[in-house]
Design a protein around this motif. Structure first.
Motif, short mmCIF file in Angstrom:
data_model
loop_
_atom_site.label_atom_id
_atom_site.label_comp_id
_atom_site.label_asym_id
_atom_site.label_seq_id
_atom_site.Cartn_x
_atom_site.Cartn_y
_atom_site.Cartn_z
N GLU A 121 -34.71 -53.75 -23.13
CA GLU A 121 -34.45 -53.71 -22.72
C GLU A 121 -32.68 -53.18 -21.65
O GLU A 121 -32.79 -52.56 -20.39
N LYS A 122 -32.64 -53.82 -22.24
CA LYS A 122 -31.26 -54.57 -21.36
C LYS A 122 -29.65 -53.22 -22.17
O LYS A 122 -29.54 -52.57 -21.04
N TYR A 161 -32.33 -43.93 -28.65
CA TYR A 161 -34.12 -44.77 -29.89
C TYR A 161 -32.95 -45.64 -30.67
O TYR A 161 -32.27 -46.42 -30.99
N THR A 162 -34.35 -46.93 -31.62
CA THR A 162 -34.15 -48.02 -32.33
C THR A 162 -34.67 -47.06 -33.62
O THR A 162 -35.42 -46.96 -33.48
N ARG A 175 -43.30 -49.06 -28.01
CA ARG A 175 -43.74 -47.87 -27.08
C ARG A 175 -44.34 -47.87 -26.88
O ARG A 175 -44.08 -47.65 -25.21
N THR A 176 -45.43 -49.67 -25.73
CA THR A 176 -45.74 -49.59 -24.59
C THR A 176 -45.29 -49.57 -23.69
O THR A 176 -44.67 -49.52 -22.82
N ALA A 177 -43.54 -50.78 -24.09
CA ALA A 177 -42.78 -50.68 -22.70
C ALA A 177 -41.64 -49.70 -22.78
O ALA A 177 -40.92 -49.45 -21.76
N GLY A 178 -42.56 -48.32 -23.50
CA GLY A 178 -41.55 -46.77 -22.92
C GLY A 178 -40.34 -46.47 -23.49
O GLY A 178 -39.40 -46.16 -23.37
N GLY A 233 -41.32 -39.26 -30.34
CA GLY A 233 -42.16 -38.24 -31.35
C GLY A 233 -42.12 -37.20 -30.43
O GLY A 233 -43.69 -36.27 -30.61
N ASP A 234 -41.48 -36.39 -30.87
CA ASP A 234 -41.30 -34.58 -31.91
C ASP A 234 -42.05 -34.45 -32.80
O ASP A 234 -41.74 -35.20 -33.50
#
Ligand code: AMP
Ligand code: GLY
Length: 426
Positions: free
Chosen positions: A59-60, A65-66, A83-86, A312-313
């Motif tokens: 988030e920082k 991507y990770t 994913r929940t955190a976008g 997600g592509d």
């Protein structure tokens, strides 16, 4: 492009080098990284299993991507949390990671998919497991169902060895929760091959096939380890594509049918039996040390594919495959006492660097005085790339021989069987 790389082994060092091929446009943050990765990426002291802190770091840092190396974070649900955190992340969800984290689950998926694998029975009771051993006969394979850092598989040469393994898992709980449920599996005979597929859940891009060497000692003797060396390619691309079509595609369909589509890197561990390839395991991430052999001979960068899956592509329908850039042989140099009780803190002296030779760091760290020291079981993975397998092998073994630290262990016969069985580097 900014990438957060989770992990701190030689696999992650090889991934970091691969991503940095186009260094001018890539920024790499590693958590936690190691002494080798620190030379090419910004390392943050966050453990690869500390999902809360990894999320806070992401988030920082706000990476594009990770990329997750080790299975532990995936089995703990890092992908679901990100994913929940976008935050885009490459890897399977916790539910899909069960394909590695539960060997019983993987067998169920293989059965649904109609994919060839060894006959196996699930057991939680020692007496019943021992009866199954007597039906199958020796040799026989006893597997802890859960994650056991590559040590939960015992190939038992005799019924009595199988009984000992069953007792260790089900009665003495020596593998903790991982061994409370086991598989008693038919022994399969043949060469082992690892095939990796990058997948969006449906389409698969297969990588160059590699062979791992799991036993500690030359001649495939001694205990199983996380992997003592690998070479690539061990088969051609047509072979890998065949595995993608006949093994990975139906497995991915079975995962979708179960409501847990698998995205990320699907690793198929195979034995090439007289009846054709059979699956002995799936892993839900890049293999180690195969990755250290595969990536240095992989032509075009995999980065666009990793990024596509992470956001997600869909993967492109056709990804042109380039021929391998030669042969790679990886020799792992392990610490004294590995795999049971690796010793840490031994000072390391590395020979000078050489062209077409990669010194990937695994368990290394800098001491308070700035000395490179051992800090884990597998310490280095030495990959030599050459036009011939024989030369790659000779150079990899030779460099490993010249690495200095007390009690170092390494095999001198990586890829020897493929070259005609000579166990000495020629
Ligand atoms: P795994 O941790 O599942 O990769 O298993 C460790 C090693 O045990 C493999 O690399 C194989 O050498 C061996 N192994 C696993 N399953 C079998 C099997 N069914 N038959 C023969 N060897 C096996
Ligand atoms: N090379 C074996 C593994 O990554 O599990």
């Amino acid at each position: 492009m900014k990438v957060l790389l989770v992990g701190g082994g030689a696999r992650e060092h090889a991934l970091a080098c691969h991503l940095l091929q186009d260094a001018s446009t890539v920024e790499l943050v590693a958590a936690p990284g190691n002494a080798g990765i620190a030379a090419i990426a910004r390392c943050q002291p966050v453990a690869a299993t500390d999902i809360d802190s990894l999320l806070a770091l992401a988030e920082k840092e706000r990476p594009d991507y990770t990329l997750v190396g080790p299975e532990g974070a995936l089995a703990l649900g890092i992908v679901d949390r990100f994913r929940t955190a976008g935050i885009p992340i490459f890897g399977p969800t916790r539910a899909a990671a069960r394909i590695e984290a539960s060997k019983v689950f993987a067998k169920d998926v293989l059965r649904d998919a109609g994919v060839a694998t060894g006959r196996a029975e699930r057991h939680v009771d020692a007496a019943a497991a021992k009866a199954a051993v007597r039906t199958l006969g020796a040799p026989v394979v006893i597997k802890a169902s859960g994650l056991a850092a590559g040590k939960g598989v015992i190939v038992a040469a005799t019924i009595s060895d199988a009984d000992t393994a069953i007792d260790a898992m089900l009665i003495e709980s020596r593998f903790g929760d991982a061994g409370q449920e086991i598989l008693v599996e038919e022994f399969l005979e043949g060469e082992e091959v690892s095939v990796f597929g990058i997948t969006d859940g449906t389409r698969v891009v297969s990588l160059i096939p590699a062979q791992d060497h799991k036993r500690l000692l030359d001649g495939d003797r001694g205990p199983n380890t996380g992997g003592m060396g690998a070479y690539a390619p061990c088969r051609d691309q047509a072979f890998a594509d065949g595995i993608a079509d006949t093994i990975m595609a139906p497995t991915l369909a079975a995962m979708r049918d179960r409501g847990c589509p698998f995205t990320g890197l699907l690793y198929a561990g195979l034995i090439l039996t007289a009846d054709g390839p059979k699956v002995i395991e799936f892993n839900c991430r890049f293999g180690d040390p195969e990755t250290e052999a595969i990536l240095p001979v992989t032509g075009p960068s995999l980065a666009p594919l990793l990024h596509a899956v992470a956001v997600g592509d869909r993967l492109p329908e056709h990804v042109p495959s380039a021929p391998p850039r030669g042969f790679a042989v990886t020799t792992v140099v392990a610490a004294a006492g590995y795999p049971e009780h690796p010793r840490t803190g031994d000072p390391i002296v590395l020979p000078p660097s050489e062209p077409a030779l990669h010194v990937f760091h695994a368990g290394t760290a800098f001491s308070s005085t700035g000395q490179l020291v051992t800090a884990g079981g597998r310490v280095l993975a030495i990959t030599a790339v050459a036009p011939s397998l024989a030369e790659a092998r000779r150079r990899s073994t030779d460099y490993a021989r010249r690495v200095e630290f007390d009690g170092k262990q390494y095999r001198t016969d990586i890829a020897a069987r493929a070259l005609g069985g000579d166990a000495r580097a020629s």
